[in-house]
Scaffold this motif. Structure first.
Motif, PDB file in Angstrom:
ATOM      1  N   ALA A   1      89.734   6.067  46.290  1.00  0.00           N
ATOM      2  CA  ALA A   1      89.486   6.702  44.997  1.00  0.00           C
ATOM      3  C   ALA A   1      89.207   8.200  45.072  1.00  0.00           C
ATOM      4  O   ALA A   1      89.751   8.974  44.265  1.00  0.00           O
ATOM      5  CB  ALA A   1      88.336   5.983  44.285  1.00  0.00           C
ATOM      6  N   PRO A   2      88.363   8.686  45.992  1.00  0.00           N
ATOM      7  CA  PRO A   2      88.090  10.129  46.003  1.00  0.00           C
ATOM      8  C   PRO A   2      89.325  11.005  46.211  1.00  0.00           C
ATOM      9  O   PRO A   2      89.357  12.145  45.734  1.00  0.00           O
ATOM     10  CB  PRO A   2      87.098  10.276  47.166  1.00  0.00           C
ATOM     11  N   LEU A   3      90.336  10.500  46.908  1.00  0.00           N
ATOM     12  CA  LEU A   3      91.562  11.267  47.102  1.00  0.00           C
ATOM     13  C   LEU A   3      92.243  11.522  45.761  1.00  0.00           C
ATOM     14  O   LEU A   3      92.680  12.639  45.466  1.00  0.00           O
ATOM     15  CB  LEU A   3      92.506  10.521  48.047  1.00  0.00           C
ATOM     16  N   TYR A   4      92.329  10.494  44.920  1.00  0.00           N
ATOM     17  CA  TYR A   4      92.974  10.635  43.615  1.00  0.00           C
ATOM     18  C   TYR A   4      92.091  11.434  42.649  1.00  0.00           C
ATOM     19  O   TYR A   4      92.598  12.214  41.838  1.00  0.00           O
ATOM     20  CB  TYR A   4      93.288   9.259  43.030  1.00  0.00           C
ATOM     21  N   LEU A   5      90.791  11.248  42.767  1.00  0.00           N
ATOM     22  CA  LEU A   5      89.868  11.978  41.899  1.00  0.00           C
ATOM     23  C   LEU A   5      89.903  13.474  42.194  1.00  0.00           C
ATOM     24  O   LEU A   5      89.726  14.300  41.289  1.00  0.00           O
ATOM     25  CB  LEU A   5      88.447  11.441  42.066  1.00  0.00           C
ATOM     26  N   ALA A   6      90.121  13.838  43.453  1.00  0.00           N
ATOM     27  CA  ALA A   6      90.225  15.254  43.804  1.00  0.00           C
ATOM     28  C   ALA A   6      91.376  15.909  43.048  1.00  0.00           C
ATOM     29  O   ALA A   6      91.306  17.087  42.675  1.00  0.00           O
ATOM     30  CB  ALA A   6      90.426  15.410  45.308  1.00  0.00           C
ATOM     31  N   ASP A   7      92.409  15.126  42.784  1.00  0.00           N
ATOM     32  CA  ASP A   7      93.546  15.600  42.002  1.00  0.00           C
ATOM     33  C   ASP A   7      93.220  15.549  40.511  1.00  0.00           C
ATOM     34  O   ASP A   7      93.385  16.537  39.786  1.00  0.00           O
ATOM     35  CB  ASP A   7      94.774  14.740  42.323  1.00  0.00           C
ATOM     36  N   ALA A   8      92.710  14.399  40.050  1.00  0.00           N
ATOM     37  CA  ALA A   8      92.448  14.188  38.629  1.00  0.00           C
ATOM     38  C   ALA A   8      91.413  15.156  38.067  1.00  0.00           C
ATOM     39  O   ALA A   8      91.517  15.604  36.914  1.00  0.00           O
ATOM     40  CB  ALA A   8      91.979  12.746  38.403  1.00  0.00           C
ATOM     41  N   LEU A   9      90.412  15.487  38.844  1.00  0.00           N
ATOM     42  CA  LEU A   9      89.318  16.333  38.376  1.00  0.00           C
ATOM     43  C   LEU A   9      89.558  17.821  38.633  1.00  0.00           C
ATOM     44  O   LEU A   9      88.690  18.655  38.360  1.00  0.00           O
ATOM     45  CB  LEU A   9      88.009  15.906  39.054  1.00  0.00           C
ATOM     46  N   GLY A  10      90.725  18.146  39.175  1.00  0.00           N
ATOM     47  CA  GLY A  10      91.094  19.546  39.356  1.00  0.00           C
ATOM     48  C   GLY A  10      90.553  20.205  40.607  1.00  0.00           C
ATOM     49  O   GLY A  10      90.634  21.435  40.763  1.00  0.00           O
ATOM     50  N   TYR A  11      90.016  19.408  41.528  1.00  0.00           N
ATOM     51  CA  TYR A  11      89.448  19.999  42.742  1.00  0.00           C
ATOM     52  C   TYR A  11      90.525  20.564  43.661  1.00  0.00           C
ATOM     53  O   TYR A  11      90.305  21.584  44.324  1.00  0.00           O
ATOM     54  CB  TYR A  11      88.594  18.979  43.486  1.00  0.00           C
ATOM     55  N   PHE A  12      91.688  19.922  43.724  1.00  0.00           N
ATOM     56  CA  PHE A  12      92.785  20.486  44.507  1.00  0.00           C
ATOM     57  C   PHE A  12      93.268  21.790  43.867  1.00  0.00           C
ATOM     58  O   PHE A  12      93.566  22.770  44.563  1.00  0.00           O
ATOM     59  CB  PHE A  12      93.950  19.503  44.615  1.00  0.00           C
ATOM     60  N   ALA A  13      93.343  21.790  42.540  1.00  0.00           N
ATOM     61  CA  ALA A  13      93.785  22.993  41.828  1.00  0.00           C
ATOM     62  C   ALA A  13      92.846  24.167  42.106  1.00  0.00           C
ATOM     63  O   ALA A  13      93.289  25.318  42.237  1.00  0.00           O
ATOM     64  CB  ALA A  13      93.867  22.716  40.331  1.00  0.00           C
TER      65      ALA A  13
END
Length: 335
Positions: A43-55
């Motif tokens: 889950a944290p891998l996808y959340l990093a994308d969903a919550l804008g942390y990768f951005a």
């Protein structure tokens, strides 16, 4: 395992690797990541994308499902992807095979097995010794889930073929259907399958394999040393984004986490996602510090060796590059 090493080394020596990530319009760096499978366990891998942390790190990820650790590692070695996300045993096998640019584990996400033991009947006082004389669907022989399960049984005084039967004949993605059809007395299942199965009244979750086995470096990020040297800032950015997501999950309500995950799991209800996140939070599945520890690696190698699949022992320094992870941990958690 020998076949895996030969296949991976063939890919390594026959195809030129990618050395750098491509800059996209707008200044973002595109990183290709191959995941071993798609699961709420990550889950944290996808959340990093969903919550804008990768951005926030100016990173855009292209995520593909490798469908197994061997396929993930082949993609890393061939240059088809920049980063592999799978069990570190895949990198260990390549290292043991003598590669001169073997992938290094530069960060960890899960710190224990994510499967749960499901019984046909409610067993509120279940003990692992209760499996004596029973048959269990335990996954693919030689796979880390199956090897970890064997390790747990060994610690309970049980051994396949002597006082318990492990069924390795059913493919991983067909195990639940086989169990429902009447095969075996117990079945190991990951989330959300385990919670959905129980909610439907078809079985009962009686134990966590990960709780019983202890901490191991179960799923990690890895890349070739040459890529890590050329893309250190990007590698740290990936870890920083995922660490922020781990912090978010640790502090947020399961319902909020489930809502953020919905678009990554079509066909899975918010209630099921929430139950899955709750299960993994309960067993403390995700690491705060993504640096692999010597103790966890030793246990993993004990597990693989016990299953007869370990070519040789490797040191923490051989397998990992922990400095990025340690730096990110201090930044995100301030510890």
């Amino acid at each position: 395992m020998k076949k895996l090493i030969v296949t991976l080394m063939t890919f390594f020596f026959s195809v030129l690797p990618l050395s750098a990530c491509k800059k996209e319009e707008g200044g973002k760096t595109k990183v290709k990541i191959s995941e071993v499978t798609h699961s709420v366990f990550y889950a944290p891998l996808y959340l990093a994308d969903a919550l804008g942390y990768f951005a926030e790190e100016n990173i855009e990820i292209e995520l593909t499902n490798g469908g197994g650790a061997d396929n993930v590692m082949s993609a890393v070695l061939s240059g088809g992807v920049h980063v592999g996300f799978c069990g570190p045993e895949a990198a260990l096998y390549v290292l043991a095979g003598g590669s001169t640019d073997a992938p290094k584990v530069f960060g960890q996400l899960t710190k224990r097995d994510g499967s749960f033991l499901v019984s046909r009947k409610d067993e509120p006082h279940f003990k692992w010794s209760d499996l004596a004389g029973k048959e269990i669907l335990a996954g693919r022989k030689g796979g880390v889930p199956a090897m970890t399960f064997e390790y747990v049984l060994k610690n309970a005084g049980l051994k396949n073929g002597e006082n318990v039967t492990l069924n390795y004949d059913v493919a991983f993605n067909l195990m639940t259907g086989a169990f429902e059809a009447g095969t075996a007395d117990y079945c190991t299942m990951f989330e959300p399958t385990a919670s959905e199965y129980q909610a439907a009244g078809k079985g009962y979750i009686v134990a966590s394999v990960g709780e019983a086995s202890g901490e191991v470096p179960y799923t990690c990020f890895m890349a070739k040393e040459s890529w890590l040297k050329a893309n250190a800032a990007t590698a740290k950015g990936i870890l920083r984004a995922v660490a922020k997501a781990v912090k978010y999950v640790d502090e947020a309500e399961e319902t909020a986490v489930a809502e953020a995950l919905k678009s990554y799991f079509d066909g899975t209800s918010a209630a099921s996602l929430s139950a899955s996140v709750k299960s993994y939070k309960r067993i403390d599945a995700w690491v705060k510090n993504p640096a692999m520890t010597k103790e966890a690696l030793t246990r993993l190698q004990d597990i693989i060796e016990g299953a007869g699949e370990l070519p040789r022992r490797v040191s923490l320094e051989e397998l990992t590059k922990n400095d990025f992870a340690e730096e990110v941990y201090k930044e995100v958690f301030g510890e």
